[in-house]
Design a protein around this motif. Structure first.
Motif, PDB file in Angstrom:
ATOM      1  N   THR A  16       0.845  -1.185   0.000  1.00 22.71           N
ATOM      2  CA  THR A  16       0.000   0.000   0.000  1.00 22.71           C
ATOM      3  C   THR A  16       0.885   1.241   0.000  1.00 22.71           C
ATOM      4  N   HIS A  20      -1.746   6.868   1.220  1.00 22.68           N
ATOM      5  CA  HIS A  20      -3.160   6.564   1.413  1.00 22.68           C
ATOM      6  C   HIS A  20      -3.409   5.191   2.026  1.00 22.68           C
ATOM      7  N   LEU A  22      -4.744   4.260   4.889  1.00 22.08           N
ATOM      8  CA  LEU A  22      -6.011   4.089   5.590  1.00 22.08           C
ATOM      9  C   LEU A  22      -7.176   3.875   4.627  1.00 22.08           C
ATOM     10  N   GLU A  23      -7.256   4.677   3.587  1.00 20.01           N
ATOM     11  CA  GLU A  23      -8.337   4.540   2.626  1.00 20.01           C
ATOM     12  C   GLU A  23      -8.241   3.224   1.866  1.00 20.01           C
ATOM     13  N   TYR A  24      -7.030   2.906   1.420  1.00 22.62           N
ATOM     14  CA  TYR A  24      -6.825   1.658   0.699  1.00 22.62           C
ATOM     15  C   TYR A  24      -7.142   0.459   1.596  1.00 22.62           C
ATOM     16  N   ALA A  26      -9.032   0.342   4.222  1.00 26.47           N
ATOM     17  CA  ALA A  26     -10.475   0.299   4.497  1.00 26.47           C
ATOM     18  C   ALA A  26     -11.223  -0.292   3.310  1.00 26.47           C
ATOM     19  N   PHE A  27     -10.864   0.148   2.105  1.00 25.38           N
ATOM     20  CA  PHE A  27     -11.510  -0.385   0.906  1.00 25.38           C
ATOM     21  C   PHE A  27     -11.244  -1.880   0.777  1.00 25.38           C
ATOM     22  N   TRP A  64      -4.297   3.717  -7.401  1.00 21.40           N
ATOM     23  CA  TRP A  64      -5.204   4.195  -6.361  1.00 21.40           C
ATOM     24  C   TRP A  64      -5.668   5.621  -6.619  1.00 21.40           C
ATOM     25  N   SER A  65      -4.761   6.520  -6.941  1.00 17.04           N
ATOM     26  CA  SER A  65      -5.172   7.912  -7.147  1.00 17.04           C
ATOM     27  C   SER A  65      -6.068   8.051  -8.376  1.00 17.04           C
ATOM     28  N   LEU A  68      -9.529   6.976  -7.247  1.00 18.87           N
ATOM     29  CA  LEU A  68     -10.193   7.999  -6.439  1.00 18.87           C
ATOM     30  C   LEU A  68     -10.684   9.170  -7.278  1.00 18.87           C
TER      31      LEU A  68
END
Length: 157
Positions: A16, A20, A22-24, A26-27, A64-65, A68
């Motif tokens: 990861t 990011h 936390l977002e990754y 969580a997803f 990832w970006s 998003l």
């Protein structure tokens, strides 16, 4: 290596980006289990399913970006998952032949998630990156398609 782009491991071995996690994470926690169940249905094998889901999350991590910034991140992720699962077919690792299917990809996915995995309309829609009404419509059209295909088979016997 730049500290802002160093990698952190996640629970199943993928990495990861530090910007990011936390977002990754969580997803991934939200979607990994249903993605695995879906991939298992598609591939017919737990090992191939795990490999395709790992590949999908690696691709998601790398992009990832982009995900998003996309119009619908869940739909973006769903496309990546399907490409990874399709890759198992391309690599010739699917073991059992499939019956011809007259459903569209969206119909087949909705049927797998809703009927085979028992997910409600909201969860099915969330995973596919669409809304409840679209899933309901796709499921209805799939039911009509399956009924039509079944009646054709019965007429031939």
């Amino acid at each position: 290596m730049n500290p802002s782009t160093s990698l952190l491991p996640t629970g199943t071995g993928a990495a990861t980006p530090r910007e990011h996690p936390l977002e990754y994470d969580a997803f991934r926690q939200l979607c990994e289990r249903p993605y695995l169940a879906y991939a298992r249905l598609r591939t017919g094998d737990g090992t191939r399913a795990a490999r395709s889901v790992s590949r999908a999350f690696a691709d998601l991590c790398a992009h990832w970006s982009d995900m998003l910034r996309s119009a619908c991140p869940a739909a973006y992720a769903w496309e990546i998952l399907n490409a990874a699962v399709d890759g198992e077919d391309v690599n010739g690792t699917v073991g059992s032949p499939r019956l011809p299917c007259h459903l569209t990809a969206a119909q087949a996915d909705a049927v797998r998630l809703h009927h085979h995995l028992g997910l409600n309309l909201q969860k099915t829609a969330a995973l596919m990156g669409t809304d409840d009404q679209s899933v309901r419509a796709v499921l209805r059209s799939a039911a009509r398609t399956r009924c039509t295909a079944l009646s054709c088979l019965l007429d031939r016997t």
